[in-house]
Design a protein around this motif. Structure first.
Motif, PDB file in Angstrom:
ATOM      1  N   GLN A   1      23.971  57.574  -7.481  1.00 42.52           N
ATOM      2  CA  GLN A   1      24.936  56.515  -7.801  1.00 42.52           C
ATOM      3  C   GLN A   1      24.470  55.636  -8.957  1.00 42.52           C
ATOM      4  O   GLN A   1      25.162  54.687  -9.335  1.00 42.52           O
ATOM      5  CB  GLN A   1      25.197  55.656  -6.561  1.00 42.52           C
ATOM      6  N   GLY A   2      23.306  55.956  -9.529  1.00 46.95           N
ATOM      7  CA  GLY A   2      22.819  55.195 -10.673  1.00 46.95           C
ATOM      8  C   GLY A   2      22.368  53.800 -10.326  1.00 46.95           C
ATOM      9  O   GLY A   2      22.519  52.877 -11.125  1.00 46.95           O
ATOM     10  N   LYS A   3      21.804  53.627  -9.140  1.00 48.84           N
ATOM     11  CA  LYS A   3      21.382  52.299  -8.686  1.00 48.84           C
ATOM     12  C   LYS A   3      19.867  52.220  -8.544  1.00 48.84           C
ATOM     13  O   LYS A   3      19.175  53.234  -8.490  1.00 48.84           O
ATOM     14  CB  LYS A   3      22.047  51.972  -7.351  1.00 48.84           C
ATOM     15  N   GLY A   4      19.368  51.003  -8.462  1.00 45.36           N
ATOM     16  CA  GLY A   4      17.943  50.766  -8.297  1.00 45.36           C
ATOM     17  C   GLY A   4      17.631  50.228  -6.914  1.00 45.36           C
ATOM     18  O   GLY A   4      18.454  50.305  -5.998  1.00 45.36           O
ATOM     19  N   MET A   5      16.440  49.670  -6.752  1.00 40.87           N
ATOM     20  CA  MET A   5      15.979  49.158  -5.460  1.00 40.87           C
ATOM     21  C   MET A   5      15.865  47.639  -5.528  1.00 40.87           C
ATOM     22  O   MET A   5      15.302  47.084  -6.470  1.00 40.87           O
ATOM     23  CB  MET A   5      14.633  49.798  -5.106  1.00 40.87           C
ATOM     24  N   SER A   6      16.362  46.975  -4.501  1.00 43.33           N
ATOM     25  CA  SER A   6      16.576  45.535  -4.566  1.00 43.33           C
ATOM     26  C   SER A   6      15.317  44.714  -4.789  1.00 43.33           C
ATOM     27  O   SER A   6      15.363  43.673  -5.438  1.00 43.33           O
ATOM     28  CB  SER A   6      17.256  45.066  -3.276  1.00 43.33           C
ATOM     29  N   ASP A   7      14.194  45.121  -4.252  1.00 40.48           N
ATOM     30  CA  ASP A   7      12.989  44.301  -4.353  1.00 40.48           C
ATOM     31  C   ASP A   7      12.138  44.620  -5.583  1.00 40.48           C
ATOM     32  O   ASP A   7      11.053  44.068  -5.737  1.00 40.48           O
ATOM     33  CB  ASP A   7      12.126  44.470  -3.095  1.00 40.48           C
ATOM     34  N   LEU A   8      12.622  45.503  -6.422  1.00 41.77           N
ATOM     35  CA  LEU A   8      11.906  45.843  -7.649  1.00 41.77           C
ATOM     36  C   LEU A   8      12.610  45.226  -8.850  1.00 41.77           C
ATOM     37  O   LEU A   8      13.839  45.132  -8.891  1.00 41.77           O
ATOM     38  CB  LEU A   8      11.832  47.358  -7.835  1.00 41.77           C
TER      39      LEU A   8
ATOM     40  N   GLY B   1      25.825  44.806  -1.821  1.00 45.21           N
ATOM     41  CA  GLY B   1      24.890  45.502  -2.693  1.00 45.21           C
ATOM     42  C   GLY B   1      24.943  47.003  -2.486  1.00 45.21           C
ATOM     43  O   GLY B   1      26.008  47.584  -2.260  1.00 45.21           O
ATOM     44  N   ASN B   2      23.804  47.653  -2.534  1.00 42.25           N
ATOM     45  CA  ASN B   2      23.763  49.100  -2.412  1.00 42.25           C
ATOM     46  C   ASN B   2      24.105  49.597  -1.021  1.00 42.25           C
ATOM     47  O   ASN B   2      24.382  50.779  -0.830  1.00 42.25           O
ATOM     48  CB  ASN B   2      22.371  49.608  -2.798  1.00 42.25           C
ATOM     49  N   ALA B   3      24.032  48.727  -0.018  1.00 44.97           N
ATOM     50  CA  ALA B   3      24.367  49.153   1.333  1.00 44.97           C
ATOM     51  C   ALA B   3      25.863  49.405   1.490  1.00 44.97           C
ATOM     52  O   ALA B   3      26.278  50.184   2.345  1.00 44.97           O
ATOM     53  CB  ALA B   3      23.909  48.100   2.345  1.00 44.97           C
ATOM     54  N   ALA B   4      26.664  48.740   0.677  1.00 43.48           N
ATOM     55  CA  ALA B   4      28.115  48.918   0.756  1.00 43.48           C
ATOM     56  C   ALA B   4      28.500  50.284   0.204  1.00 43.48           C
ATOM     57  O   ALA B   4      27.831  50.826  -0.675  1.00 43.48           O
ATOM     58  CB  ALA B   4      28.811  47.824  -0.030  1.00 43.48           C
ATOM     59  N   PRO B   5      29.577  50.892   0.736  1.00 42.61           N
ATOM     60  CA  PRO B   5      30.025  52.196   0.228  1.00 42.61           C
ATOM     61  C   PRO B   5      30.256  52.151  -1.279  1.00 42.61           C
ATOM     62  O   PRO B   5      30.828  51.190  -1.805  1.00 42.61           O
ATOM     63  CB  PRO B   5      31.331  52.434   0.993  1.00 42.61           C
ATOM     64  N   GLY B   6      29.799  53.182  -1.953  1.00 46.62           N
ATOM     65  CA  GLY B   6      29.961  53.263  -3.399  1.00 46.62           C
ATOM     66  C   GLY B   6      30.614  54.571  -3.789  1.00 46.62           C
ATOM     67  O   GLY B   6      31.378  55.160  -3.005  1.00 46.62           O
TER      68      GLY B   6
ATOM     69  N   GLY C   1      23.174  47.161 -10.397  1.00 45.19           N
ATOM     70  CA  GLY C   1      23.200  46.641  -9.037  1.00 45.19           C
ATOM     71  C   GLY C   1      21.836  46.534  -8.402  1.00 45.19           C
ATOM     72  O   GLY C   1      20.844  47.044  -8.866  1.00 45.19           O
ATOM     73  N   ALA C   2      21.814  45.827  -7.278  1.00 46.05           N
ATOM     74  CA  ALA C   2      20.618  45.725  -6.456  1.00 46.05           C
ATOM     75  C   ALA C   2      20.924  46.328  -5.119  1.00 46.05           C
ATOM     76  O   ALA C   2      22.066  46.406  -4.710  1.00 46.05           O
ATOM     77  CB  ALA C   2      20.215  44.263  -6.306  1.00 46.05           C
ATOM     78  N   GLY C   3      19.887  46.776  -4.408  1.00 46.53           N
ATOM     79  CA  GLY C   3      20.211  47.450  -3.160  1.00 46.53           C
ATOM     80  C   GLY C   3      19.108  47.445  -2.148  1.00 46.53           C
ATOM     81  O   GLY C   3      18.110  46.755  -2.286  1.00 46.53           O
ATOM     82  N   VAL C   4      19.322  48.228  -1.095  1.00 48.76           N
ATOM     83  CA  VAL C   4      18.375  48.289   0.001  1.00 48.76           C
ATOM     84  C   VAL C   4      17.094  48.980  -0.422  1.00 48.76           C
ATOM     85  O   VAL C   4      17.084  49.794  -1.334  1.00 48.76           O
ATOM     86  CB  VAL C   4      18.982  49.063   1.190  1.00 48.76           C
ATOM     87  N   LEU C   5      16.016  48.634   0.263  1.00 46.39           N
ATOM     88  CA  LEU C   5      14.745  49.309   0.044  1.00 46.39           C
ATOM     89  C   LEU C   5      14.722  50.613   0.794  1.00 46.39           C
ATOM     90  O   LEU C   5      15.747  51.095   1.257  1.00 46.39           O
ATOM     91  CB  LEU C   5      13.602  48.394   0.499  1.00 46.39           C
ATOM     92  N   LEU C   6      13.539  51.214   0.955  1.00 46.05           N
ATOM     93  CA  LEU C   6      13.409  52.484   1.649  1.00 46.05           C
ATOM     94  C   LEU C   6      14.073  52.433   3.002  1.00 46.05           C
ATOM     95  O   LEU C   6      14.000  51.447   3.713  1.00 46.05           O
ATOM     96  CB  LEU C   6      11.930  52.835   1.833  1.00 46.05           C
TER      97      LEU C   6
END
Length: 353
Positions: free
Chosen positions: A317-324, A51-56, A21-26
């Motif tokens: 949650q095993g996720k990364g950062m969206s802008d990377l 993305g990562n902002a949604a509940p997981g 997944g992709a998600g929010v930054l800092l």
């Protein structure tokens, strides 16, 4: 899949599997946000953004920081709690750190035994609590090391901190520019440091001294304090006695700066200008009002605690950062130290603590 299997699967992912997944930054506040100032420096979870902002997957974040003996540390805990509360999928579990490293070590042992998904830890002393970080990591619990660095890279999954060396550089650059603008030759420069035993204080002083030296200047007198108003007043009083004339002072910490300004009034010493450190709301207001010797401060924002919680959630949650491009949260993040002056103080007020 059993809960035990889910736990093992998640931790394999945390320590070496592919993140998804992709998600929010800092999640710490930035100066271009439109939110009104608040007690906590947080960024809400925008579930509608996806993305990562949604509940997981629901995760438990353990947290420990030293007792709040001054405003910056109080803001660290306030921000961490508030940021965790912004996520419906986060359970926040905090343990009292006690008054010293030994007490915090005992509290962390209890926290580790409770097996949270991730731990966010601001140690009383990074070197003394390094073993606690190693213990958690060996137990399969990723550690987000906040502010005071562990010397062992195996003791943390992520290290997030302010740029202590950069604080010294920023303070020196401002002082050099002001002295040149005033045409001051052979200036007398004082330094009121924080707790000398801490590596972060040593890094700040090194950045300050290195930058002054590059400009042909030096610190004429340096007095350590303890990040408190009382110690700041004592250190400043001692500095004033040692230096009958001063052109500029860098005080490492705005909380202890309250005491420094009290000493300024008491000694009636106003022939110099001063740069503060960290970016407290009171300091920013004083800079904006321009009615004290304090003319600037260099940031070391406790919003890093908000960012630490958000990143801990992504790690768990095993996720990364969206802008990377990379699939996982980085190993180390160092936040830049910015210079607050009268000209830009209004933009930074909401980041004050």
């Amino acid at each position: 899949m059993t809960e035990h299997s889910r736990d093992l699967s998640r931790r394999r992912l945390l320590f070496g599997g592919a993140a998804v997944g992709a998600g929010v930054l800092l999640a710490g506040c930035t100066s271009n946000e439109s939110d009104q100032p608040s007690t906590a420096q947080t960024k809400g979870a925008d579930a509608a953004a996806g993305g990562n902002a949604a509940p997981g997957e629901r995760v438990t974040i353990g947290f420990s920081a030293p007792a709040a003996d001054h405003g910056w540390l109080a803001a660290i805990t306030t921000n961490a709690k508030a940021q965790a509360a912004a996520y419906s999928d986060v359970e926040f579990k905090t343990v009292e750190a006690g008054a010293d490293a030994a007490a915090q070590r005992a509290a962390l042992s209890t926290l580790i035994s409770q097996n949270p998904d991730v731990i966010v830890l601001l140690p009383a002393d990074g070197k003394e609590l390094n073993a606690a970080g190693l213990e958690a990591m060996k137990a399969g619990i990723p550690v987000v090391n906040l502010d005071r660095a562990f010397p062992d890279a195996l003791a943390y999954r992520l290290q997030i901190k302010g740029d202590n060396y950069g604080m010294g550089v920023a303070a020196a650059n401002y002082i050099v520019a002001q002295l040149k603008a005033k045409g001051v030759s052979a200036p007398i420069i004082g330094e009121i440091a924080g707790t000398d035993s801490l590596e972060l204080t040593q890094e700040r002083s090194k950045g300050f001294a290195d930058t002054l030296r590059q400009n042909g200047l030096t610190v004429n007198n340096r007095r350590p304090a303890e990040f408190t108003a009382d110690s700041g007043q004592q250190a400043a009083t001692s500095l004033f006695q040692a230096l009958p004339k001063i052109d500029a002072i860098w005080n490492h910490d705005d909380d202890q700066g309250i005491g420094v300004l009290a000493a300024v009034t008491q000694a009636n010493r106003k022939e110099f200008f001063m740069v503060g450190g960290a970016g407290s709301k009171k300091a920013i207001e004083d800079i904006q009002a321009d009615n004290t010797v304090l003319k600037a401060t260099v940031t070391y924002s406790p919003s890093m605690a908000s960012s630490a919680i958000s990143l801990a959630r992504l790690i768990a949650q095993g996720k990364g950062m969206s802008d990377l491009v990379e699939l996982q949260v980085p190993k180390e993040i160092i936040l830049a130290s910015e210079t607050i002056t009268k000209e830009n103080a209004s933009s930074y007020l909401k980041l004050g603590f």
